[in-house]
Design a protein around this motif. Structure first.
Motif, short mmCIF file in Angstrom:
data_model
loop_
_atom_site.label_atom_id
_atom_site.label_comp_id
_atom_site.label_asym_id
_atom_site.label_seq_id
_atom_site.Cartn_x
_atom_site.Cartn_y
_atom_site.Cartn_z
N TRP A 277 0.81 -1.21 0.00
CA TRP A 277 0.00 0.00 0.00
C TRP A 277 0.85 1.27 0.00
O TRP A 277 0.51 2.25 -0.65
N SER B 279 -6.59 -2.99 -3.65
CA SER B 279 -7.91 -2.81 -4.25
C SER B 279 -8.93 -2.40 -3.20
O SER B 279 -9.80 -1.54 -3.45
N THR C 256 -8.27 1.20 -2.27
CA THR C 256 -8.68 2.07 -3.38
C THR C 256 -10.19 2.26 -3.38
O THR C 256 -10.69 3.38 -3.55
N GLU C 257 -10.92 1.18 -3.15
CA GLU C 257 -12.38 1.28 -3.10
C GLU C 257 -12.83 2.08 -1.88
O GLU C 257 -13.77 2.90 -1.96
N SER D 75 -11.15 4.47 -0.36
CA SER D 75 -10.86 5.88 -0.61
C SER D 75 -11.85 6.48 -1.60
O SER D 75 -12.25 7.64 -1.47
N ARG D 76 -12.26 5.68 -2.57
CA ARG D 76 -13.22 6.20 -3.56
C ARG D 76 -14.59 6.45 -2.93
O ARG D 76 -15.23 7.46 -3.20
N THR E 239 -4.94 9.89 -6.72
CA THR E 239 -4.45 9.39 -8.00
C THR E 239 -2.97 9.68 -8.17
O THR E 239 -2.20 8.83 -8.62
N LEU F 252 -0.78 7.24 -6.14
CA LEU F 252 -0.62 5.91 -6.71
C LEU F 252 0.35 5.90 -7.88
O LEU F 252 0.83 4.84 -8.29
#
Length: 554
Positions: free
Chosen positions: A164, A301, A304-305, A307-308, A317, A320
């Motif tokens: 991460w 993943s 990422t989900e 955070s979204r 973005t 990453l």
């Protein structure tokens, strides 16, 4: 001299003072042991010089000598038991320097900047934490010379951090940890730690089951003595470690301090995502005899989900786009697979090796290998319990066909919420307990790996697996709700064109027209707890599920 240097010096002196206090406790225990022998020597010396004569003093001399011999023998036995007790070592996956030269170079450069000894080795653990671990005991290194005692500790890094975090973030987070090697090299602190760890290991050995009476009594006595000494050491040991941590933190303030503050946010985020991934995604797979082989990649993943959805990170973005820390490994996939298998063993108790009933699963195969099998297995168990209860089938024409209507009619009947529903929940709970008891034990595979010398749990101790269960036992009502939801999902897949899917934060998911339906829990609970089928009937009508159609089971 700056304020940081002064604080670091004061912290180091305080840690050394606490270490000396621990060593004084050891010296006092030794003094208590040799006191009868010293008294016996004085009495015999006085007798040899013509003092304290007579039969009374002769009896006292020999009595004291007998007590001294017994005390010395018992103390020697306790000392040998403490010295031979093997301190527990955290289960980790070792990382050889050949497999991660960039990671070793980063750690050594960090140690040089901090002015401390570099760690002797690096290991990964399936946890969101990092620490230094002393592995200089003869059982851990195969030898016990002075050179082994002077070896630097091992740096243990949480594997989710590597996947991460970015390289700069990892370096900033590891700085205070690596700075702790300076205190580990101090002879007084190292000796005090060995003393406390030996006592702790002796207490664990004394409490270990499975011994005969001849071995259990001496072990219990040794454990009792070790507990007494540990009780006396508790405050000094805790304060010593607190001072060591404070000193390391002050020393690390000169290295990437501003970046470390920002990286700590990623530590909390990684912990949240790792916890959700283990409890919601990995645990269902482990219960189905499958272990996800890319947990660390999955945490990326999941985060990422997360955070979204929650908008937790600004500039996500662009972050990453930087180099991830897992690039410091030559073969990150192999390391991910090894830590994923270790996580399955620690948190679920799975075997040490793959087999027909314990196979790795990739994320692309997860919906079919785990989600679909889980639903159909639970639906089949639900109908087996209904058969055992004598519940009539919904279709008189074909009694052998399992349908969702049979479940709904039973739970919505007169005894649904308080009578037959509770009976069904109890039956489901008993069936789950029987299936868990019949699951293959991890013993043989674990023994095979241990015999090969490659089992990371070899040095942990005799504690049974799993070491850290993820969830408490579920109630019968909770299990019944899960089984009814699984039956609904099977019916949706077989009659409405739905599909099993994977949600990175919630685990198994039902996909209808490519979109996840997360609104099934409420109507299922209405049926299970209240015996009200109307919310579920409305949901089925909206999705287009036929409750009277047969469902394919495992």
């Amino acid at each position: 001299m700056s304020g940081i240097d002064v604080g670091e010096e004061l912290g180091a002196r305080a840690a050394q003072a606490r270490a000396l206090a621990l060593l004084r406790i050891r010296s006092r225990a030794l003094a208590v042991v040799i006191t009868p022998a010293a008294v016996a020597v004085v009495l015999f010396a006085a007798g040899a010089q013509g003092h304290l004569g007579g039969p009374v003093w002769d009896g006292v001399r020999w009595a004291v000598l007998g007590v001294a011999v017994v005390v010395l023998l018992v103390a020697a036995a306790v000392a040998v038991a403490v010295a031979r007790a093997r301190p527990a070592v955290s289960p980790t996956v070792p990382v050889a320097e050949e497999g991660a030269p960039d990671l070793y170079r980063l750690v050594r450069e960090l140690a040089d900047r901090l002015g401390v000894p570099a760690p002797s080795a690096i290991a990964l653990t399936p946890d969101c934490d990092s620490w230094l671990e002393d592995r200089t005991h003869r059982a851990h290194r195969g030898g016990a010379g002075r050179e082994a005692r002077n070896t630097a500790p091992v740096l243990v890094i949480g594997s989710p951090f590597l996947w991460w975090m970015r390289v700069a973030e990892l370096r900033a987070v590891l700085a205070p940890v690596v700075a702790g090697t300076d205190s580990s090299a101090h002879p007084d602190i190292a000796a005090a730690r060995r003393f406390v760890r030996g006592l702790d290991a002796a207490v664990a050995d004394g409490a270990a089951p499975g011994r005969g009476a001849l071995r259990a009594v001496p072990a219990a006595f040794t454990g009792w003595v070790a507990r007494l000494l540990l009780r006396a050491c508790r405050e000094h040991a805790a304060e010593m470690e607190r001072c060591v941590a404070a000193t390391a933190s002050m020393r690390a303030q000169g290295v990437d301090y501003a970046l470390r503050i920002a990286a700590q946010e990623q530590v909390g985020l990684a912990y949240a995502g790792w916890d959700r991934l283990l409890t919601r995604v990995a645990l269902p797979a482990w219960r189905m005899g499958r272990w996800p082989s890319r947990l660390d990649a999955g945490v990326v993943s999941a985060l990422t989900e997360l955070s979204r959805r929650d908008r937790l990170a600004d500039g996500f973005t662009s972050r990453l786009g930087e180099r991830p820390a897992c690039d410091l490994l030559e073969e990150p996939g192999i390391a991910d697979e090894a830590t994923s298998l270790l996580a399955a063993r620690l948190f679920h108790g799975g075997p040490a090796e793959s087999g027909p009933d314990w196979a790795p699963v990739d994320w692309q195969q997860y919906p079919d290998e785990v989600v679909d099998r889980k639903w159909r297995t639970e639906a089949a168990r639900l109908h087996r319990v209904l058969d055992a209860m004598g519940v009539p089938p919904a279709s008189v024409a074909d009694p052998a066909v399992p349908t969702l209507a049979r479940v709904m009619e039973h739970l919505a009947g007169p005894g649904g919420p308080g009578g037959a529903g509770e009976e069904l929940a109890a039956g489901i709970g008993a069936a789950v307990a029987r299936d868990d008891a019949q699951a293959p034990a991890p013993g043989p595979a674990q023994q095979t790996a241990s015999a090969a010398g490659a089992d990371p749990l070899d040095l942990w101790g005799p504690d049974p697996l799993p070491l850290f269960p993820l969830q408490p036992p579920r109630t019968g009502t909770e299990l019944l709700a899960d089984h009814v939801a699984a039956m609904v999902c099977c019916a949706a897949v077989d009659t409405a064109g739905a599909a099993p899917g994977l949600d990175w934060l919630d685990g198994p998911a039902l996909l209808v027209d490519g979109e996840r339906r997360a609104d099934l829990a409420v109507p299922v609970l209405s049926l299970v707890e209240d015996g009200d089928p109307d919310p579920l009937r409305s949901w089925l009508a909206e999705v287009g599920v036929r409750s009277d159609k047969p469902v394919r089971l495992v």
